[in-house]
Motif scaffolding. Structure first.
Motif, mmCIF file in Angstrom:
data_model
loop_
_atom_site.group_PDB
_atom_site.id
_atom_site.type_symbol
_atom_site.label_atom_id
_atom_site.label_comp_id
_atom_site.label_asym_id
_atom_site.label_seq_id
_atom_site.Cartn_x
_atom_site.Cartn_y
_atom_site.Cartn_z
ATOM 1 N N ASP A 1 0.794 -1.224 0.000
ATOM 2 C CA ASP A 1 0.000 0.000 0.000
ATOM 3 C C ASP A 1 0.827 1.275 0.000
ATOM 4 O O ASP A 1 0.293 2.341 -0.303
ATOM 5 N N LEU A 2 2.114 1.173 0.323
ATOM 6 C CA LEU A 2 2.950 2.373 0.370
ATOM 7 C C LEU A 2 4.200 2.205 -0.479
ATOM 8 O O LEU A 2 4.409 2.939 -1.450
ATOM 9 N N ALA A 3 5.016 1.218 -0.139
ATOM 10 C CA ALA A 3 6.348 1.118 -0.753
ATOM 11 C C ALA A 3 6.293 0.764 -2.232
ATOM 12 O O ALA A 3 7.135 1.233 -3.009
ATOM 13 N N VAL A 4 5.348 -0.057 -2.653
ATOM 14 C CA VAL A 4 5.221 -0.387 -4.070
ATOM 15 C C VAL A 4 4.503 0.720 -4.826
ATOM 16 O O VAL A 4 4.828 1.030 -5.978
ATOM 17 N N ALA A 5 3.541 1.346 -4.179
ATOM 18 C CA ALA A 5 2.722 2.364 -4.850
ATOM 19 C C ALA A 5 3.552 3.552 -5.321
ATOM 20 O O ALA A 5 3.282 4.134 -6.387
ATOM 21 N N ILE A 6 4.593 3.929 -4.564
ATOM 22 C CA ILE A 6 5.347 5.145 -4.884
ATOM 23 C C ILE A 6 6.178 4.990 -6.158
ATOM 24 O O ILE A 6 6.015 5.767 -7.103
ATOM 25 N N PRO A 7 7.087 4.026 -6.252
ATOM 26 C CA PRO A 7 7.849 3.901 -7.502
ATOM 27 C C PRO A 7 6.989 3.500 -8.689
ATOM 28 O O PRO A 7 7.312 3.840 -9.832
ATOM 29 N N THR A 8 5.885 2.773 -8.444
ATOM 30 C CA THR A 8 4.989 2.428 -9.549
ATOM 31 C C THR A 8 4.413 3.695 -10.165
ATOM 32 O O THR A 8 4.418 3.875 -11.387
ATOM 33 N N TRP A 9 3.912 4.576 -9.326
ATOM 34 C CA TRP A 9 3.345 5.844 -9.822
ATOM 35 C C TRP A 9 4.408 6.635 -10.577
ATOM 36 O O TRP A 9 4.154 7.158 -11.675
ATOM 37 N N LEU A 10 5.604 6.725 -10.009
ATOM 38 C CA LEU A 10 6.641 7.552 -10.617
ATOM 39 C C LEU A 10 7.082 6.983 -11.963
ATOM 40 O O LEU A 10 7.214 7.723 -12.957
ATOM 41 N N GLY B 1 19.341 4.235 -12.051
ATOM 42 C CA GLY B 1 18.260 4.880 -11.322
ATOM 43 C C GLY B 1 18.610 5.290 -9.909
ATOM 44 O O GLY B 1 17.713 5.573 -9.103
ATOM 45 N N ALA B 2 19.909 5.386 -9.581
ATOM 46 C CA ALA B 2 20.309 5.701 -8.205
ATOM 47 C C ALA B 2 19.748 7.038 -7.739
ATOM 48 O O ALA B 2 19.228 7.162 -6.618
ATOM 49 N N ALA B 3 19.846 8.072 -8.576
ATOM 50 C CA ALA B 3 19.333 9.392 -8.179
ATOM 51 C C ALA B 3 17.833 9.342 -7.961
ATOM 52 O O ALA B 3 17.291 10.000 -7.060
ATOM 53 N N LEU B 4 17.145 8.550 -8.770
ATOM 54 C CA LEU B 4 15.697 8.419 -8.633
ATOM 55 C C LEU B 4 15.344 7.738 -7.311
ATOM 56 O O LEU B 4 14.429 8.179 -6.597
ATOM 57 N N ALA B 5 16.045 6.662 -6.970
ATOM 58 C CA ALA B 5 15.780 5.969 -5.713
ATOM 59 C C ALA B 5 16.029 6.885 -4.529
ATOM 60 O O ALA B 5 15.253 6.901 -3.559
ATOM 61 N N ARG B 6 17.098 7.666 -4.594
ATOM 62 C CA ARG B 6 17.397 8.577 -3.487
ATOM 63 C C ARG B 6 16.299 9.619 -3.308
ATOM 64 O O ARG B 6 15.896 9.939 -2.179
ATOM 65 N N ILE B 7 15.801 10.166 -4.415
ATOM 66 C CA ILE B 7 14.790 11.212 -4.285
ATOM 67 C C ILE B 7 13.461 10.621 -3.809
ATOM 68 O O ILE B 7 12.710 11.275 -3.074
ATOM 69 N N GLU B 8 13.170 9.376 -4.179
ATOM 70 C CA GLU B 8 11.961 8.728 -3.677
ATOM 71 C C GLU B 8 12.048 8.568 -2.158
ATOM 72 O O GLU B 8 11.079 8.845 -1.435
ATOM 73 N N LEU B 9 13.191 8.094 -1.669
ATOM 74 C CA LEU B 9 13.368 7.948 -0.228
ATOM 75 C C LEU B 9 13.335 9.293 0.481
ATOM 76 O O LEU B 9 12.726 9.438 1.552
ATOM 77 N N ARG B 10 13.984 10.285 -0.112
ATOM 78 C CA ARG B 10 14.014 11.616 0.498
ATOM 79 C C ARG B 10 12.603 12.188 0.620
ATOM 80 O O ARG B 10 12.220 12.720 1.671
ATOM 81 N N CYS B 11 11.820 12.081 -0.445
ATOM 82 C CA CYS B 11 10.448 12.603 -0.410
ATOM 83 C C CYS B 11 9.600 11.850 0.604
ATOM 84 O O CYS B 11 8.788 12.448 1.326
ATOM 85 N N LEU B 12 9.760 10.526 0.670
ATOM 86 C CA LEU B 12 9.003 9.748 1.650
ATOM 87 C C LEU B 12 9.339 10.191 3.065
ATOM 88 O O LEU B 12 8.436 10.397 3.895
ATOM 89 N N LEU B 13 10.616 10.370 3.372
ATOM 90 C CA LEU B 13 11.000 10.800 4.718
ATOM 91 C C LEU B 13 10.455 12.185 5.026
ATOM 92 O O LEU B 13 9.973 12.440 6.145
ATOM 93 N N ARG B 14 10.514 13.090 4.082
ATOM 94 C CA ARG B 14 9.991 14.449 4.304
ATOM 95 C C ARG B 14 8.506 14.412 4.647
ATOM 96 O O ARG B 14 8.050 15.086 5.572
ATOM 97 N N VAL B 15 7.746 13.609 3.910
ATOM 98 C CA VAL B 15 6.309 13.517 4.180
ATOM 99 C C VAL B 15 6.052 12.853 5.524
ATOM 100 O O VAL B 15 5.203 13.320 6.310
ATOM 101 N N LEU B 16 6.742 11.761 5.812
ATOM 102 C CA LEU B 16 6.537 11.078 7.089
ATOM 103 C C LEU B 16 6.896 11.978 8.264
ATOM 104 O O LEU B 16 6.181 12.009 9.283
ATOM 105 N N LEU B 17 7.984 12.724 8.156
ATOM 106 C CA LEU B 17 8.356 13.627 9.253
ATOM 107 C C LEU B 17 7.295 14.698 9.469
ATOM 108 O O LEU B 17 7.041 15.125 10.608
ATOM 109 N N ARG B 18 6.666 15.111 8.388
ATOM 110 C CA ARG B 18 5.654 16.172 8.474
ATOM 111 C C ARG B 18 4.316 15.643 8.980
ATOM 112 O O ARG B 18 3.613 16.326 9.728
ATOM 113 N N ARG B 19 3.952 14.425 8.582
ATOM 114 C CA ARG B 19 2.599 13.923 8.824
ATOM 115 C C ARG B 19 2.489 12.886 9.932
ATOM 116 O O ARG B 19 1.399 12.664 10.465
#
Length: 415
Positions: A148-157, A360-378
């Motif tokens: 529901d979370l970890a697969v959904a993010i890279p799939t969408w991107l 895709g290393a830069a892509l993986a890093r930005i996916e993790l970075r965005c996830l952490l930013r949202v989790l820290l906020r929410r």
């Protein structure tokens, strides 16, 4: 075949390092630790995978992945791969090519994976993750952190990058889920994977035809317009590389994301520290990548007789680098068994190395970075709602499912 030396002994007689069942628990961590100490490179005879060299230290692993002239990828990059499929794709697909073919194919991918292109994706990606996390919080119930979370993010991107229309996404996602699931080695599952890959190929064949008739701003169009050694990619080559991108993007990043949630649950002090100091996000991303090491191994084939550590390797021998072991090498990572979000330096090998360093290393890093930013906020905290079940695989290192709940952050600030 004459005897190779040294031979694998870590874990005791009868242990098969290629057995996927070995990786559903934690025993493999102790086996790798023993191997690093006693035989950092050793010959394995596997009932499942045949004979190959296993490399478990950071130094020797780096020598393998950084020198394609000695250790090539064109004959396959994973244990248990389909030999006919590898032969058909060799030199035509990024992950199973070397030399000029690899350089040209990598250049064809670079438009979408350079730093500037990836940075441009961040605002839309973060909005998508924010919407997803808010929806999960509003439900107020347990959910599967993998599906529901970890697969959904890279799939969408990836679907966004490849121009997959919203109406096509559910069906394509179902094909992909079956095509890349190697947890069942049986003939029925193998047949289902073959049929699902055919569905993926057929879909991108249709997308390619549309892209040639009406070029769009998407990765399929970019590949269709690319040239390799002065010639355009054939339709089959474009489709092979689309399949490879889906494979690479959707197999590994979800394991880093779900593994990150598990790591923060098991190390609540790390989560509290990140909440207090969001400036640690970048180093936390690198530690997540080291800690989770989503790619379990990479295989290469010796292109000539050579010596690696104490081993005399012969031309044609297969050499397997176990990345999670390299990433816990005590010689390189002080306190390697601890999850330290401020670890610096952090020369992990989660993206491999050398010319085949993950595109895709830069892509993986930005996916993790965005996830952490949202989790820290929410999110104030993530709590387990069930057992973390590890995937049965010798190629992917991660969770098959993990039920969690999220506690909302009532007074969050923008990060």
């Amino acid at each position: 075949m004459s005897r190779r030396s040294p031979t694998w002994t870590a874990g005791g007689a009868g242990l098969d390092i290629a057995d996927p069942l070995l990786y559903v628990g934690d025993r493999h961590l102790d086996v790798w630790r023993e191997a690093r100490r006693t035989h950092p490179i050793a010959w394995c005879e596997s009932e499942r995978a045949g004979g190959f060299w296993s490399v478990t230290t950071h130094r020797l692993g780096g020598q393998v992945v950084k020198h394609p002239g000695r250790f090539g990828s064109a004959l396959g990059m994973r244990l248990g791969g389909n030999e006919a499929a590898v032969k058909a794709a060799s030199g035509r697909m990024l992950v199973v090519s070397d030399g000029t073919e690899h350089r040209a194919l990598r250049a064809a991918h670079s438009t979408w994976f350079n730093g500037r292109a990836v940075a441009a994706l961040q605002p839309g990606l973060e909005r998508m993750i924010d919407d997803l996390v808010r929806t999960l919080l509003e439900r107020g119930e347990a959910f599967d952190a993998v599906r529901d979370l970890a697969v959904a993010i890279p799939t969408w991107l990836l679907f966004e990058m490849m121009g997959v229309p919203p109406d096509d996404r559910d069906e394509l996602a179902r094909f992909i889920a079956v095509a890349f699931d190697d947890t069942d080695p049986g003939p029925a599952a193998a047949s289902a994977r073959t049929a699902a890959h055919a569905g993926v190929f057929a879909y991108f064949a249709d997308r390619l035809e549309e892209g040639r008739n009406a070029p769009g701003d998407d990765m399929v169009t970019s590949l269709a317009q690319a040239t390799v050694n002065g010639r355009p990619l054939s339709d089959e080559e474009v489709i092979l590389n689309c399949d490879g991108l889906m494979n690479g993007g959707l197999e590994t990043t979800p394991h880093a994301m779900s593994g990150a949630l598990l790591a923060f649950i098991e190390h609540p002090g790390a989560w509290r520290r990140l909440k207090e100091d969001p400036g640690l996000i970048d180093s936390a991303v690198e530690e997540i990548l080291r800690w989770t090491s989503p790619a379990m191994h990479a295989m290469r084939t010796a292109m000539t007789d050579s010596t690696l550590g104490a081993a005399r390797i012969r031309e044609g021998d297969r050499v397997v680098v176990w990345f999670p072991s390299c990433n816990r090498d005590e010689e390189v990572f002080p306190e390697a068994g601890r999850f330290l979000i401020d670890r610096r330096p952090n020369p992990h090998m989660s993206f491999g190395g050398g010319p085949h360093y993950c595109v895709g290393a830069a892509l993986a890093r930005i996916e993790l970075r965005c996830l952490l930013r949202v989790l820290l906020r929410r999110v104030a905290a993530v709590e387990p709602a069930g057992e973390a079940v590890r995937q049965r695989s010798n190629f992917l290192n991660g969770l098959e499912r993990f039920e969690v709940t999220m506690v909302p952050e009532l007074h969050g600030e923008e990060i």
